[in-house]
Design an enzyme around this catalytic site. Sequence first.
Site, PDB file in Angstrom:
ATOM      1  N   LYS A 179       0.831  -1.199   0.000  1.00 24.58           N
ATOM      2  CA  LYS A 179       0.000   0.000   0.000  1.00 24.58           C
ATOM      3  C   LYS A 179       0.870   1.254   0.000  1.00 24.58           C
ATOM      4  O   LYS A 179       1.380   1.680   1.028  1.00 24.58           O
ATOM      5  CB  LYS A 179      -0.915   0.049   1.225  1.00 24.58           C
ATOM      6  CG  LYS A 179      -1.934   1.179   1.098  1.00 24.58           C
ATOM      7  CD  LYS A 179      -2.453   1.687   2.408  1.00 24.58           C
ATOM      8  CE  LYS A 179      -1.544   2.613   3.136  1.00 24.58           C
ATOM      9  NZ  LYS A 179      -1.263   3.893   2.468  1.00 24.58           N
ATOM     10  N   GLY A 231       7.177   4.562   8.437  1.00 24.06           N
ATOM     11  CA  GLY A 231       6.364   5.770   8.558  1.00 24.06           C
ATOM     12  C   GLY A 231       6.617   6.433   9.888  1.00 24.06           C
ATOM     13  O   GLY A 231       7.660   6.241  10.517  1.00 24.06           O
ATOM     14  N   SER A 232       5.634   7.197  10.329  1.00 24.68           N
ATOM     15  CA  SER A 232       5.811   7.990  11.547  1.00 24.68           C
ATOM     16  C   SER A 232       5.779   7.108  12.794  1.00 24.68           C
ATOM     17  O   SER A 232       5.184   6.018  12.791  1.00 24.68           O
ATOM     18  CB  SER A 232       4.701   9.037  11.636  1.00 24.68           C
ATOM     19  OG  SER A 232       3.452   8.374  11.727  1.00 24.68           O
ATOM     20  N   THR A 233       6.390   7.617  13.849  1.00 18.62           N
ATOM     21  CA  THR A 233       6.387   6.885  15.117  1.00 18.62           C
ATOM     22  C   THR A 233       4.963   6.745  15.644  1.00 18.62           C
ATOM     23  O   THR A 233       4.590   5.702  16.194  1.00 18.62           O
ATOM     24  CB  THR A 233       7.304   7.598  16.121  1.00 18.62           C
ATOM     25  OG1 THR A 233       8.642   7.524  15.598  1.00 18.62           O
ATOM     26  CG2 THR A 233       7.269   6.950  17.485  1.00 18.62           C
ATOM     27  N   ALA A 235       2.080   6.447  13.962  1.00 21.92           N
ATOM     28  CA  ALA A 235       1.393   5.346  13.279  1.00 21.92           C
ATOM     29  C   ALA A 235       2.045   4.017  13.645  1.00 21.92           C
ATOM     30  O   ALA A 235       1.358   3.000  13.817  1.00 21.92           O
ATOM     31  CB  ALA A 235       1.412   5.563  11.766  1.00 21.92           C
ATOM     32  N   GLY A 236       3.359   4.018  13.791  1.00 22.39           N
ATOM     33  CA  GLY A 236       4.081   2.792  14.144  1.00 22.39           C
ATOM     34  C   GLY A 236       3.626   2.230  15.489  1.00 22.39           C
ATOM     35  O   GLY A 236       3.498   1.012  15.654  1.00 22.39           O
ATOM     36  N   GLU A 253       9.893   0.742  10.807  1.00 22.36           N
ATOM     37  CA  GLU A 253      10.977   1.711  10.538  1.00 22.36           C
ATOM     38  C   GLU A 253      10.350   3.089  10.721  1.00 22.36           C
ATOM     39  O   GLU A 253       9.538   3.524   9.902  1.00 22.36           O
ATOM     40  CB  GLU A 253      11.478   1.551   9.095  1.00 22.36           C
ATOM     41  CG  GLU A 253      12.098   0.193   8.791  1.00 22.36           C
ATOM     42  CD  GLU A 253      13.490   0.050   9.360  1.00 22.36           C
ATOM     43  OE1 GLU A 253      14.052   1.039   9.869  1.00 22.36           O
ATOM     44  OE2 GLU A 253      14.023  -1.069   9.320  1.00 22.36           O
ATOM     45  N   CYS A 287      14.325  10.272   7.331  1.00 25.09           N
ATOM     46  CA  CYS A 287      14.242   9.767   8.699  1.00 25.09           C
ATOM     47  C   CYS A 287      15.582   9.811   9.420  1.00 25.09           C
ATOM     48  O   CYS A 287      15.648  10.083  10.606  1.00 25.09           O
ATOM     49  CB  CYS A 287      13.712   8.336   8.656  1.00 25.09           C
ATOM     50  SG  CYS A 287      14.620   7.302   7.486  1.00 25.09           S
ATOM     51  N   GLU A 383      10.639  15.492  15.506  1.00 21.13           N
ATOM     52  CA  GLU A 383      11.019  15.375  14.096  1.00 21.13           C
ATOM     53  C   GLU A 383      10.284  16.466  13.306  1.00 21.13           C
ATOM     54  O   GLU A 383       9.049  16.504  13.302  1.00 21.13           O
ATOM     55  CB  GLU A 383      10.606  13.988  13.601  1.00 21.13           C
ATOM     56  CG  GLU A 383      11.145  13.658  12.245  1.00 21.13           C
ATOM     57  CD  GLU A 383      10.752  12.237  11.826  1.00 21.13           C
ATOM     58  OE1 GLU A 383       9.594  11.846  12.049  1.00 21.13           O
ATOM     59  OE2 GLU A 383      11.605  11.539  11.260  1.00 21.13           O
TER      60      GLU A 383
HETATM   61  P1  NAD Z   1       2.703   8.254   8.247  1.00 19.28           P
HETATM   62  O1  NAD Z   1       2.955   7.375   9.401  1.00 19.28           O
HETATM   63  O2  NAD Z   1       1.675   9.294   8.380  1.00 19.28           O
HETATM   64  O3  NAD Z   1       2.268   7.379   6.974  1.00 19.28           O
HETATM   65  C1  NAD Z   1       3.067   6.332   6.501  1.00 19.28           C
HETATM   66  C2  NAD Z   1       2.195   5.303   5.810  1.00 19.28           C
HETATM   67  O4  NAD Z   1       1.351   4.677   6.769  1.00 19.28           O
HETATM   68  C3  NAD Z   1       1.248   5.868   4.764  1.00 19.28           C
HETATM   69  O5  NAD Z   1       1.134   4.920   3.730  1.00 19.28           O
HETATM   70  C4  NAD Z   1      -0.070   6.003   5.526  1.00 19.28           C
HETATM   71  O6  NAD Z   1      -1.179   5.971   4.665  1.00 19.28           O
HETATM   72  C5  NAD Z   1      -0.018   4.803   6.428  1.00 19.28           C
HETATM   73  N1  NAD Z   1      -0.710   4.902   7.712  1.00 19.28           N
HETATM   74  C6  NAD Z   1      -0.861   5.977   8.504  1.00 19.28           C
HETATM   75  N2  NAD Z   1      -1.477   5.627   9.653  1.00 19.28           N
HETATM   76  C7  NAD Z   1      -1.687   4.291   9.596  1.00 19.28           C
HETATM   77  C8  NAD Z   1      -2.268   3.333  10.474  1.00 19.28           C
HETATM   78  N3  NAD Z   1      -2.758   3.670  11.661  1.00 19.28           N
HETATM   79  N4  NAD Z   1      -2.298   2.051  10.082  1.00 19.28           N
HETATM   80  C9  NAD Z   1      -1.795   1.667   8.899  1.00 19.28           C
HETATM   81  N5  NAD Z   1      -1.245   2.528   8.002  1.00 19.28           N
HETATM   82  C10 NAD Z   1      -1.193   3.825   8.363  1.00 19.28           C
HETATM   83  O7  NAD Z   1       4.120   8.853   7.852  1.00 19.28           O
HETATM   84  P2  NAD Z   1       4.475   9.914   6.706  1.00 19.28           P
HETATM   85  O8  NAD Z   1       4.193  11.264   7.222  1.00 19.28           O
HETATM   86  O9  NAD Z   1       3.877   9.504   5.426  1.00 19.28           O
HETATM   87  O10 NAD Z   1       6.051   9.666   6.577  1.00 19.28           O
HETATM   88  C11 NAD Z   1       7.004  10.326   7.285  1.00 19.28           C
HETATM   89  C12 NAD Z   1       7.474   9.501   8.476  1.00 19.28           C
HETATM   90  O11 NAD Z   1       8.099   8.291   8.031  1.00 19.28           O
HETATM   91  C13 NAD Z   1       8.522  10.216   9.274  1.00 19.28           C
HETATM   92  O12 NAD Z   1       8.264  10.086  10.637  1.00 19.28           O
HETATM   93  C14 NAD Z   1       9.807   9.504   8.904  1.00 19.28           C
HETATM   94  O13 NAD Z   1      10.838   9.610   9.841  1.00 19.28           O
HETATM   95  C15 NAD Z   1       9.337   8.117   8.734  1.00 19.28           C
HETATM   96  N6  NAD Z   1      10.305   7.333   7.932  1.00 19.28           N
HETATM   97  C16 NAD Z   1      11.070   6.375   8.552  1.00 19.28           C
HETATM   98  C17 NAD Z   1      12.039   5.672   7.828  1.00 19.28           C
HETATM   99  C18 NAD Z   1      12.900   4.604   8.469  1.00 19.28           C
HETATM  100  O14 NAD Z   1      13.491   3.814   7.735  1.00 19.28           O
HETATM  101  N7  NAD Z   1      13.005   4.536   9.776  1.00 19.28           N
HETATM  102  C19 NAD Z   1      12.220   5.946   6.476  1.00 19.28           C
HETATM  103  C20 NAD Z   1      11.435   6.939   5.894  1.00 19.28           C
HETATM  104  C21 NAD Z   1      10.478   7.617   6.637  1.00 19.28           C
END
Ligand code: NAD
Length: 478
Positions: A179, A231-233, A235-236, A253, A287, A383
């Site tokens: 996705k 993605g973001s912490t 959401a993680g 990640e 990130c 961040e």
């Molecule tokens: P985000 O968490 O908002 O979204 C990331 C993805 O998750 C998107 O596809 C989104 O649609 C999906 N999503 C959001 N909430 C969800 C949930 N509850 N359940 C399932 N899927 C969900 O992050 P963003 O703003 O798109 O990306 C930026 C973030 O990603 C930053 O915090 C950045 O540091 C992090 N990031 C980490 C790494 C790493 O390798 N550690 C690499 C790149 C980016």
Amino acid sequence: MSHDLERPDLYIDGAWVPPHKGESVDQIEAATGQRLGTAAMANTDDVDDAVRAARRALIGEWGRFSAADRSAAVLRFAAELKTRGRDTASLVSRENGMPIRLSGIVNGLAPALIAGYYGDLAAGLDAEDVRPSPTGGDTVVLRRPVGVIGAVTPWNYPHALAIMKVAPALAAGCTVVFKPPPETALDGYVIADAALAAGLPPGVVNVIAGGREAGAHLVEHPGVDKVAFTGSTAAGRTIGEVAGRMLRPVTLELGGKSVSLVLEDADIDLFTSKILEVSLPNNGQTCHAATRILAPRSRYTEIVDAVTDIVSGAIVGDPLDPATQVGPVVTEAQRDRVLSYVALGRESARLTTGGSKTRDAGWFVEPTVFADVDNSSRVAQEEIFGPVLCVTPYDDIEDAIAIANDSAFGLGGVVWGADADRGFDVAARIESGSVGVNHYELHINAPFGGVKSSGLGRELGPEGLQPYLRTQSIYRGR
Ligand code: NAD
């Protein structure tokens, strides 16, 4: 090969199919704010279809592939990504503002290299692992695919982050529901093009762009065996809770706030020559960006001036221009978020350059430096994900390491010093999944990932394959 910018369909079960609700989202070019194309968006019914297709593929033809067959298939997939690489690099630059000089490497070249790396590793996965038993007989340890993978990625390094999941999953024999996020859906569908052209059996790779609701449905879907998330912490954490409740393996990640620690004997010319590369890559939307610069008090003014000079002189502009060093951020909302952090920084620190949006069309923010930043302030702890750097003074090396580790995150980092051995020792004391000495660069064959709030698990290297495999021990008697 120029990419299709009108994508009304999802890629499920080896075919392009319209979303159940016919939903699509305009894709907006970061540098202009203008429409770039259209991309289909999945709802929960589409997620269900994709998971079912992935499950069928797992127990069908793909499940009967030998490791050698899988290796050949992943290498064909790598070749198809390579063919598309140059255009994918430009497409991502248009989607999220990444300067083309970086996108050419991370979205243009790296995906094919990563897929090729895992294609090669796949070849050895059928090798017999027989372990003699101390009481007689032996155990055959089989390596099996974990199953159906739900892969969810962000917009900042969209193509590379997707392949860091899809390629090891395929190498292991898994099937994937991928996705991509709504902001960078178009390059996500290029992965479907490559899978189709490589002749992967239907359902092995399914690509369904969508928002948070589709993502949430995927990660808690009963038909998914493992979740791979970047993605973001915030959401993680939610996804980690779901995985915990379901006892489902997950790799996370997440975010970062890494340091660039300048030792007293550092070569300032080397440090300054790399600031944009290690501290502001992808306009700060990285990130592992080393956005907290720690400077010894003995050289503090010199370092603040050097950082300010380089950042104020950065070439800001069209991400497709090879001269551009800093492009726009991904969306209007992201620009406003970055500017709100700049406003916070103005209250607690000293602005030495930047601080404004630069134009109305496109989502540009001036590269910005704050000096005299207290490490406990929000701009140092949170961040920002934009072109904003913080410089903080330290007294001695113990103070520097304490400041470096006084963070919720632990993803990247760099140590600058004339003595490489001392730099190595300092790097090893930083609580982080990866640290560079006098440079910072991800390597395909070395694990990458975070500690603390930066995540769980590793991608890349042989370690990046393990989460997609499960062992099965067959005990054989005497
Ligand atoms: P985000 O968490 O908002 O979204 C990331 C993805 O998750 C998107 O596809 C989104 O649609 C999906 N999503 C959001 N909430 C969800 C949930 N509850 N359940 C399932 N899927 C969900 O992050 P963003 O703003 O798109 O990306 C930026 C973030 O990603 C930053 O915090 C950045 O540091 C992090 N990031 C980490 C790494 C790493 O390798 N550690 C690499 C790149 C980016």
